[in-house]
Design an enzyme around this catalytic site. Structure first.
Site, mmCIF file in Angstrom:
data_model
loop_
_atom_site.group_PDB
_atom_site.id
_atom_site.type_symbol
_atom_site.label_atom_id
_atom_site.label_comp_id
_atom_site.label_asym_id
_atom_site.label_seq_id
_atom_site.Cartn_x
_atom_site.Cartn_y
_atom_site.Cartn_z
ATOM 1 N N TYR A 27 2.715 10.283 0.442
ATOM 2 C CA TYR A 27 3.876 9.779 1.178
ATOM 3 C C TYR A 27 5.170 10.247 0.522
ATOM 4 C CZ TYR A 27 0.420 6.484 3.119
ATOM 5 O OH TYR A 27 -0.679 5.905 3.708
ATOM 6 N N ASP A 31 0.834 -1.205 0.000
ATOM 7 C CA ASP A 31 0.000 0.000 0.000
ATOM 8 C C ASP A 31 0.862 1.246 0.000
ATOM 9 O OD1 ASP A 31 -2.614 1.527 0.523
ATOM 10 O OD2 ASP A 31 -1.304 2.188 2.160
ATOM 11 N N LYS A 47 -3.929 5.772 -3.426
ATOM 12 C CA LYS A 47 -4.981 6.640 -2.901
ATOM 13 C C LYS A 47 -5.156 7.889 -3.764
ATOM 14 C CE LYS A 47 -3.790 4.978 1.722
ATOM 15 N NZ LYS A 47 -2.438 4.401 1.449
#
Length: 337
Positions: free
Chosen positions: A59, A54, A85
């Site tokens: 990030y 994931d 995401k």
């Protein structure tokens, strides 16, 4: 349990190993992490049989997606499950500093919240290019809810609903660009709200159903009934269950520290690692499909795997129930759970 064991999302053809690698550390979360360390964590995960990974554009301000894409595309696409995401558009910005949002040396792309139809489609296409993967298996709306947005929550929620953000998710799923959609959040209440207006398949829930807190138990039960798979993140509650005395990334209040100490006492008495109990407990709930663990390097992941696979006697969970340290009705691992 073995990290290579697999479970399937109830309503979608998506299979995940019951332990996955969370890749925020690949984005230099809290400190610089050389590529070689990140690659070591990935290789350890792969060699141990973990096949769920994931990431998110946020990030490291796109660094994690770039790194993970380089690593994961060395393997056959059919061999792994990947999630990323949407919800922030990463905008080129030369004013990005040496540390932003707890990421060190972030790349020069500023995150801008946007959950509208067009923004989700833009974000998804950019992730495809960074990852080198055309069809991520799971796509999560990242960080929506009052905890994240405060008094701006309604504005962003409207982008998902009247602004057709959920419609964008549905289109990507219907056309086969992703197999499953949902939310990746820190608050279970917003997942409940989403389930009332859109057909989500999964939710990555960070820190809200753990060995330390089970206030979301009724919500978890509802997810099990409706076939919404829960991807457990933050099983250590931002570290308080792993020894750092933090909760929600702040100094933990006294009552929570006392509860952790009580959990630790039972672990000491019965020869069980608190970290092992923390990783294994949430997976006992029938809504849970996997627990995602972050690791900066191979050494950290080796410890996490050992905790995950540690044998814990049924009597341990019975004792936690007896002392009132886990909520009545919470499923526990083992035959007597």
């Amino acid at each position: 349990m073995k990290v290579s064991d697999k479970r399937k999302l109830p309503h979608r053809d998506v299979e995940v190993t019951i332990m996955g690698l969370g890749c925020a550390q690949m984005g230099n979360l809290y400190r610089l992490t050389p590529y070689e360390e990140s690659k070591g964590a990935f290789d350890k995960a792969w060699d141990s049989g973990m096949r769920y990974f994931d990431t998110a554009p946020f990030y490291g301000y796109t660094r994690s997606e770039r790194r993970l894409g380089t690593m994961v595309t060395e393997h056959d696409r059919s061999e792994y499950t990947l999630s990323t995401k949407v919800g922030r558009v990463m905008v080129p910005d030369e004013t990005v500093g040496p540390e932003e949002d707890t990421y060190v040396a972030p790349l020069p792309f500023r995150p801008v919240y946007d959950y509208s139809y067009d923004a989700i489609m833009r974000s998804f296409e950019a992730s495809q290019q960074r990852l080198g993967v055309l069809k991520p298996d799971i796509l999560y709306i990242h960080d929506i809810g009052p905890y994240t947005h405060g008094d701006k929550h309604q504005h962003y929620w409207d982008q998902l609903t009247t602004g057709d953000g959920f419609k964008a998710l549905g289109k990507l799923r219907d056309e086969g660009s992703t197999k499953a959609v949902g939310l990746g959040v820190n608050e279970w209440e917003v997942v409940r709200d989403a389930m009332e207006v859109f057909d989500i398949d999964a939710a990555m829930l960070a820190g809200r159903y753990t060995l330390l807190e089970q206030q979301s138990l009724s919500f978890m039960n509802a997810c099990a009934e409706k076939g919404v798979g829960i991807v457990v993140a933050g099983a250590f509650n931002s570290g308080i269950l792993a020894g750092n005395r933090k909760f929600n990334y702040k100094d933990a209040p006294a009552e929570l520290l006392a509860r952790v100490d009580a959990l630790h006492d039972v672990c000491e008495e019965m020869g069980v690692s608190l970290q092992a109990a923390a990783l294994q407990f949430p997976l006992a709930h029938p809504a849970s499909v996997t627990v995602v663990s972050g690791a900066r390097n191979a050494e950290q992941l080796t410890s996490n795997i050992a905790w995950f696979e540690q044998d814990i006697p049924d009597a341990f969970w019975t004792e936690l129930h007896r002392r009132g340290l886990i909520a009545e009705g919470s499923p526990v691992p083992g035959a007597k759970g």
